[in-house]
Design a protein around this motif. Structure first.
Motif, mmCIF file in Angstrom:
data_model
loop_
_atom_site.group_PDB
_atom_site.id
_atom_site.type_symbol
_atom_site.label_atom_id
_atom_site.label_comp_id
_atom_site.label_asym_id
_atom_site.label_seq_id
_atom_site.Cartn_x
_atom_site.Cartn_y
_atom_site.Cartn_z
ATOM 1 N N ASP A 17 0.932 -1.156 -0.018
ATOM 2 C CA ASP A 17 -0.091 0.046 -0.127
ATOM 3 C C ASP A 17 0.772 1.093 -0.086
ATOM 4 O OD1 ASP A 17 -2.016 1.910 0.364
ATOM 5 O OD2 ASP A 17 -2.967 0.722 2.109
ATOM 6 N N TRP A 26 -2.895 4.670 3.033
ATOM 7 C CA TRP A 26 -4.039 5.705 2.806
ATOM 8 C C TRP A 26 -3.797 7.052 3.505
ATOM 9 C CZ3 TRP A 26 -8.522 7.140 1.060
ATOM 10 C CH2 TRP A 26 -9.111 7.751 1.710
ATOM 11 N N ALA A 76 -2.464 9.279 1.268
ATOM 12 C CA ALA A 76 -3.278 9.654 0.148
ATOM 13 C C ALA A 76 -4.403 10.588 0.210
ATOM 14 C CB ALA A 76 -3.754 8.255 -0.313
ATOM 15 N N GLY A 115 -7.369 -0.235 -4.587
ATOM 16 C CA GLY A 115 -7.651 0.640 -5.885
ATOM 17 C C GLY A 115 -6.150 0.545 -6.434
ATOM 18 N N ARG A 160 -3.535 2.304 -5.471
ATOM 19 C CA ARG A 160 -2.659 2.825 -4.505
ATOM 20 C C ARG A 160 -1.492 1.863 -3.958
ATOM 21 N NH1 ARG A 160 -6.290 3.569 -0.314
ATOM 22 N NH2 ARG A 160 -5.214 1.889 0.911
ATOM 23 N N ILE A 184 -4.541 7.852 -8.966
ATOM 24 C CA ILE A 184 -4.735 7.034 -7.843
ATOM 25 C C ILE A 184 -5.608 7.693 -6.744
ATOM 26 C CG2 ILE A 184 -3.214 6.008 -5.957
ATOM 27 C CD1 ILE A 184 -0.981 6.052 -7.955
ATOM 28 N N HIS A 185 -5.466 8.938 -6.579
ATOM 29 C CA HIS A 185 -6.191 9.611 -5.350
ATOM 30 C C HIS A 185 -7.511 9.724 -5.798
ATOM 31 C CE1 HIS A 185 -2.573 10.937 -3.062
ATOM 32 N NE2 HIS A 185 -2.081 10.527 -4.059
ATOM 33 N N CYS A 222 -9.687 8.200 -7.747
ATOM 34 C CA CYS A 222 -10.089 6.835 -7.917
ATOM 35 C C CYS A 222 -11.161 6.447 -6.846
ATOM 36 C CB CYS A 222 -9.223 5.658 -8.229
ATOM 37 S SG CYS A 222 -10.250 4.204 -8.527
ATOM 38 N N ASN A 234 -9.873 4.162 -4.103
ATOM 39 C CA ASN A 234 -8.929 4.526 -3.228
ATOM 40 C C ASN A 234 -9.797 4.833 -1.911
ATOM 41 O OD1 ASN A 234 -6.728 5.821 -1.960
ATOM 42 N ND2 ASN A 234 -7.125 7.818 -2.755
#
Lengths: 399, 399
Positions: free
Chosen positions: B155, B158, B161, B237, B239, B320-321, B323, B326
């Motif tokens: 990962d 999170w 992110a 996701g 990430r 990535i962020h 989505c 995520n």
């Protein structure tokens, strides 16, 4: 410590630390006396494994390969060795803007270590007596005059601890999981600080200039426990290893903690009962002063000899496994931890309940590793895997 | 996927995987067509960053230092580089007992990777077309004939992110958190397998012989998504980053998964809307066949140029962020994930709700890093930090 904190903390950006360290009682000095005027810096060559290697424990303990009879631990050990010369490097010529605020930097450096997947982080002034006097490798004097020490802890894995005897084949791998991972994190962290324009050096299992226990105590990461030389963390027990970054980056420091462990250990002797080496003292107050530190009077040589020569597995960590503080971070165990910390009368009850619930007895059905033993370089399936020993205070007295 | 699984799973030794991968729907082939007869092995020198470095994107994109303007990412990158030559080594002469049971070994190898702190692990046969044809470094032909590939995912964090724009200063560090950590894990894992008596080689960001997307698809770790070249995992996701260990150790393989992503991506275009490079296609079915793979028709060069030249930060991971996949692994988001996977009608609702709740908008109050930009080798505080771009299908059509 609030017992209502939920696991969502791990996903909550406003919480700096994964564990609720902010709820710990802070004190001015470690809960065990440290006579800072009298402590002598320690020569690395006097350390346990150094003495073993040089024959100080007798010829049958000179070869440390017994610690690495399980192949995974050798792979982990090789990784840590790869990082032996990655602890230091050139410092950026210019200091980065914003790095002169010690409070902000302490928060930032901890957040960075957590981002790099450390489990617990603490900061203290580097006690000069924590620096070794002479190198084990070269015999040269060691100088490390950095102002601060950042200690980085990594869990040895609850799931594995739950399934293991502590003296079976996975034991050294559990230690080296944390040793290699903290080596990895500390080398990156030190490099980052040097890029910010401040000297910084990582100290990990394959290249130390400092000894960890006083740093862990002053950084508020635990208290001394009955096992003698080990600091016990309120969230991980002794189920962790650590690495350190020393630096001159200005950092706000943490304060030592008091979670009632001295009273707890005086009432509990599970580690002494189950130590396969009989190396941990019984008794309510079996403490001594050793080089200025008040500590429980464990027998280092017995411990070392058992770990090197263990025939039931590879290495040993039984004391880690049977300790009532070796628990997962679940709501139930956080409630029990809260009572153990805050209600002295609950401690005996918790120790009694711990035995009653069978904690410390491995859940071998959850065992995920395959027992393997290197014999003359060839892996074989050993016919034994861990064993629980039971000592009584009487046995110990008659030794 | 059960939505009742609790976080206690992380502490439950009977569960092999930290995430409930056993509840995913397994299928015989990846959900996007792969024309295995027609795929040509790829020359590493044709890869994006290789082309950039050799001038293929123009002279202003030859220097990749823009990706590493933030000092932490340089420290992480240096660590990954340290592990470049630790991917392979001698194989033990004798095979360890018990290693000829593919089911048991697959379980054991996954458990070992999780013990080493991988987040998700999957196994497939190594598709011959996943092996690069020629080395970027030497131009020599590459041969890697191992039977199996073990993919190890980590990962990108999170919390970070949640606080980041995706194109601010921490972006490359998020990728390199996963790149360096999977490099660390994969090198230990490969070394361990060699000690068991089987050839094994790690493939990580600083030393690949295989390309990851087909391996991730066949190992059941995700489906292709709208961003084009990236596999999306149902729990993380996009990430994450991955490393691979290829080996001849007999291993039971996983099967590809179908969690409804092709339908989901056809209804969602948040990544296309917010891509600062305008490199991700709009439209319900903007797919092409590229070297035998059906994939969304993204513009690789625009993506690369933005990442290398980004003036709002260092690197980029906006897709990535923003989505909807995520998300943290909390009960609420696991419930939403369950509906997105199992109820096609719920997908539009989930996308609408995602916007409504403001997901994809960074919680900058949770930002823990300090913006820094290396300008001619000196760190400075930049006056900008990430920016959300908004494209519309019309803009894109008019390019």
């Amino acid at each position: 410590m609030t017992i209502l904190t939920t696991y969502k903390r791990a996903y909550d950006g406003t919480k700096l630390d994964p564990y609720p360290v902010e709820s710990l009682k802070r004190v001015d000095r470690p809960t065990t006396f440290i006579d800072e005027e009298r402590i002598q810096r320690v020569d690395q060559r006097a350390g346990g494994f150094a003495r073993a290697r040089s024959g100080g424990l007798g010829p049958s303990y000179q070869n440390l390969l017994g610690l690495f009879k399980y192949p995974l631990s050798r792979a982990q050990q090789r990784m840590a060795a790869t990082l032996a010369d990655k602890v230091d490097g050139p410092v950026a010529e210019h200091r980065a803007p914003g790095t002169d605020d010690p409070e902000a930097m302490a928060r930032h450096i901890k957040a960075t270590a957590y981002f790099l997947r450390a489990d617990v982080v603490g900061i203290c002034r580097l006690p000069p007596y924590a620096v070794y006097s002479h190198s084990q490798a070269t015999g040269e004097p060691i100088e490390c005059a950095h102002k601060y020490a950042i200690a980085v802890l990594v869990d040895q894995d609850w799931k594995t601890a739950d399934a293991s005897f502590g003296n079976d084949w996975i034991s050294t791998s559990m230690g080296f999981l944390s040793y290699s991972t903290t080596a990895f994190i500390s080398c990156i962290l030190a490099d980052y600080i040097r890029k910010l324009g401040y000297p910084a050096r990582a100290h990990h299992i394959r290249n130390y200039q400092v000894m960890l226990p006083p740093i862990l105590l002053w950084a508020g990461l635990g208290e001394m426990c009955r096992t003698g030389d080990i600091v016990l963390n309120p969230f991980l027990g002794t189920r962790f290893k650590a690495a350190v970054v020393t630096t001159d980056l200005p950092l706000a420091i943490d304060r030592p903690i008091d979670f009632g462990l001295q009273d707890f250990c005086s009432k509990c002797a599970k580690c002494a009962t189950h130590c396969p080496a009989g190396a941990i003292p019984f008794g309510e107050d079996s403490t001594v002063v050793h080089n200025g530190y008040v500590k429980w009077n464990n027998d280092v040589d017995r411990c070392l000899k058992y770990r090197i020569g263990n025939q039931w597995g590879s290495g040993c960590g039984v004391c880690i496994h049977v300790c009532p503080w070796n628990k997962p971070f679940t709501p139930f165990h956080r409630f029990v931890r809260w009572t153990m910390t805050n209600i002295p009368l609950a401690r005996r009850l918790a120790i009694w309940g711990d035995d009653l619930m069978g904690y410390g007895t491995p859940n071998q059905k959850n065992k995920w590793w395959h027992d393997l033993e290197a014999v003359d370089g060839v892996l074989q399936t050993p016919d034994r895997s861990g064993k629980r020993f039971v000592n009584s205070p009487t046995d110990r007295a008659s030794d």
